[in-house]
Write an enzyme that holds these catalytic residues in place. Structure first.
Site, mmCIF file in Angstrom:
data_model
loop_
_atom_site.group_PDB
_atom_site.id
_atom_site.type_symbol
_atom_site.label_atom_id
_atom_site.label_comp_id
_atom_site.label_asym_id
_atom_site.label_seq_id
_atom_site.Cartn_x
_atom_site.Cartn_y
_atom_site.Cartn_z
ATOM 1 N N TYR A 161 40.181 23.906 84.855
ATOM 2 C CA TYR A 161 39.381 22.843 84.889
ATOM 3 C C TYR A 161 39.294 22.322 83.212
ATOM 4 O O TYR A 161 39.688 21.172 83.172
ATOM 5 C CB TYR A 161 38.014 22.700 85.442
ATOM 6 C CG TYR A 161 37.287 21.390 85.537
ATOM 7 C CD1 TYR A 161 37.447 20.848 86.676
ATOM 8 C CD2 TYR A 161 36.434 20.980 84.566
ATOM 9 C CE1 TYR A 161 36.897 19.376 86.750
ATOM 10 C CE2 TYR A 161 35.566 19.891 84.747
ATOM 11 C CZ TYR A 161 35.881 18.883 85.704
ATOM 12 O OH TYR A 161 35.164 17.888 85.936
ATOM 13 N N LYS A 165 41.405 18.697 81.959
ATOM 14 C CA LYS A 165 40.483 17.762 81.338
ATOM 15 C C LYS A 165 40.813 17.517 79.539
ATOM 16 O O LYS A 165 40.844 16.544 79.299
ATOM 17 C CB LYS A 165 38.927 17.939 81.280
ATOM 18 C CG LYS A 165 38.568 17.854 82.713
ATOM 19 C CD LYS A 165 38.548 16.560 83.520
ATOM 20 C CE LYS A 165 37.992 16.440 84.716
ATOM 21 N NZ LYS A 165 38.125 15.183 85.215
#
Length: 257
Positions: A161, A165
């Site tokens: 994740y 990002k």
């Protein structure tokens, strides 16, 4: 209508991906309050229909399209449909995201890694690829990537994740540099923990989420979807016309520590 909800996007066309989620719906709602026409994109047709019903705006100012942002053909078709329906596209908010199961980097399954990158990063690139030419023909526009504090700092078990990002932050900078002469601004907005249904589901209740996370933030609390949405509207509006190529952190001071 408050000053914060003034029609600073009056008549402008904004695409929001991941619109059926808590944060996406809040961003769409505040864009509508600011006077925009908003295209809601999400791969979950059922939730998208619920989102459309929840937003109080005239039918002529909302277009809901089912779209999987990992699909090059689907993303291109969605952008073309928005342009054909309304005309010049002004802003793209790349908000679609998936949270993979928590696992250390060496324990991640290949499909978990690919899913995080495909949805969170490649999906934003695909949407940008198709939307930017329309913005160029219109004389300019804005691409806003909804990143995360985890694009700048690490957390245990959040490697895929966080990498996706961080990629969104880099992509926004690349857009800003590559397309500055086209009148395009590229930005990323990095929220901290925001009290949405996704976080509530993860911790079991809003109170449990606050108990687990609030003390980690200098602000002493979690953020709200409305706070992030208001920041998003400001960034894509003309009020922020000299802001480009940077990451704005709405994280309650988390990354300042």
């Amino acid at each position: 209508m408050t000053t914060a909800d003034a029609p600073v996007l009056d008549g402008k066309i904004v695409i929001v991906t991941g619109a059926a989620g808590g944060l996406g719906q809040a961003i769409a709602a505040h864009c509508l309050l600011a006077g925009a026409r908003v295209a809601l994109l999400d791969r979950d047709a059922g939730m998208l229909a619920q989102c459309r019903r929840a937003l109080s705006a005239e039918e002529s100012r909302i277009l809901a399209l089912s779209c999987d942002v990992t699909d090059a053909g689907a993303t291109r078709a969605a952008v073309e449909q928005v342009a054909a329906h309304w005309g010049e596209i002004y802003a793209l908010v790349n908000n679609a995201a998936v949270v993979t199961p928590g696992a250390k980097v060496a324990d991640l399954a290949p499909e978990q890694w690919r899913q995080a990158l495909d949805v969170n990063l490649t999906g934003a690139w695909l949407m940008s690829k198709w939307a930017i030419p329309h913005m160029v023909r219109a004389g300019g526009g804005v691409v806003l990537n909804i990143a995360s504090q985890l694009g700048s700092v690490a957390a245990p078990g959040r490697g895929a994740y966080g990498a996706s990002k961080a990629g969104l932050i880099a992509l926004a900078r690349a857009i800003a540099v590559d397309h500055a002469r086209d009148g395009i601004r590229g930005l990323s907005l990095s929220p901290g923990a925001v009290l949405t249904s996704r976080l509530v589901d993860r911790y079991g209740s809003a109170q449990a989420a606050c108990d687990a996370l609030a003390a980690k933030y200098p602000a002493g609390r979690l953020g709200t979807a409305e706070e992030v949405a208001r920041t998003a509207v400001f960034l894509i509006s003309e009020a922020a016309s000299f802001i480009t190529g940077t990451d704005i952190r709405a994280d309650g001071g988390y990354t300042a520590q």
